[in-house]
Design a protein around this motif. Structure first.
Motif: not given
Length: 191
Positions: A107-110, A145-152
Motif C-alpha cells: 500500500l506504499t504507492q497508494l 517513495p520512487l514508486c509514487a514519484f513518477w506519478q506526482v
C-alpha cells in the motif's frame, strides 16, 4: 496502463465518447461505485487498491489539464484511500483473501500518491509505515517513495516532503456498511 485496461474494459474503445462526454462519466463511476464509508462495491480490497490508484492518476491528469471536477471528487478518493489504509495489515499490505495475495509494503504507492496530492498527514504516515516492508535501496524516510514519484513529479514530491505524518493510532476498526473489520492489538508488525 491504457492498452492493458483496454483489453479488460471494452469501454476504453469508446474514448471519443468519453472525451465528448467529459469528466461526468468518471464522476458518476466514483459516486456509484464507492459507499459512504469509502469502501468499494467490489468484495476484494486488491481490486479497490488498483481502482483507487487509477482514479488518483485521472485526478492528476484532470488537474494538469484544468478539467473541472466536482467539489467532493478528491474527498471521495481520499475517503476510499483511507478505507484501504485503515484495513492495512501490520506488514503494510491489503488483507489476504479473494484474489489478493500477501504484499508486504503493497500500500506504499497508494498512500504516498494520496499524501503527495492532498497533503494528508495520515496518508503520509501510512506510506512511511508501509515502505519499511519494501526492498527499495537508496530511498530515504520522509522523501517520496520512487514508486509514487513518477506519478506526482517534483511538485508532488515537494508537497510530500512538506507534509507532516500524523499517526492515526488505530487498532481495531469496523468499516460501516461494507462489514469489513480489522482486529489488531496495535500498529506494530507482529500485532
Amino acid at each position: 496502463m491504457l492498452p492493458f485496461m483496454g483489453v479488460l474494459f471494452p469501454e476504453f474503445r469508446r474514448s471519443g465518447f468519453f472525451l465528448r462526454t467529459g469528466w461526468s462519466v468518471i464522476e458518476e463511476h466514483v459516486r456509484g461505485h464507492y459507499r459512504a464509508d469509502g469502501g468499494a462495491r467490489e468484495t476484494v480490497p486488491g481490486y479497490q487498491q488498483g481502482s483507487m490508484q487509477v482514479l488518483w492518476d485521472l485526478c492528476l491528469l484532470a488537474r494538469r489539464n484544468k478539467l473541472p471536477t466536482s467539489v467532493a471528487f478528491e474527498d471521495r478518493l481520499l475517503a476510499g484511500t483511507k478505507y484501504l489504509l485503515r484495513l492495512m495489515t501490520p506488514q503494510g499490505g491489503n488483507p489476504v483473501f479473494g484474489d489478493t495475495g500477501p504484499q508486504p509494503g503493497g500500500l506504499t504507492q497508494l498512500a504516498a500518491t494520496a499524501a503527495a496530492l492532498t497533503g494528508d498527514g495520515e496518508c503520509k504516515w501510512y506510506a512511511e509505515y508501509a515502505r519499511r516492508f519494501q526492498q527499495c535501496p537508496g530511498e530515504s524516510a520522509g522523501v517520496i517513495p520512487l514508486c509514487a514519484f513518477w506519478q506526482v513529479g517534483l511538485a508532488g514530491a515537494a508537497r510530500y516532503a512538506a507534509t507532516r505524518p500524523k499517526n492515526p493510532n488505530q487498532r481495531s476498526v469496523l468499516m460501516g456498511p461494507t462489514g469489513y473489520a480489522a482486529m489488531r492489538a496495535s500498529d506494530r508488525p507482529g500485532s
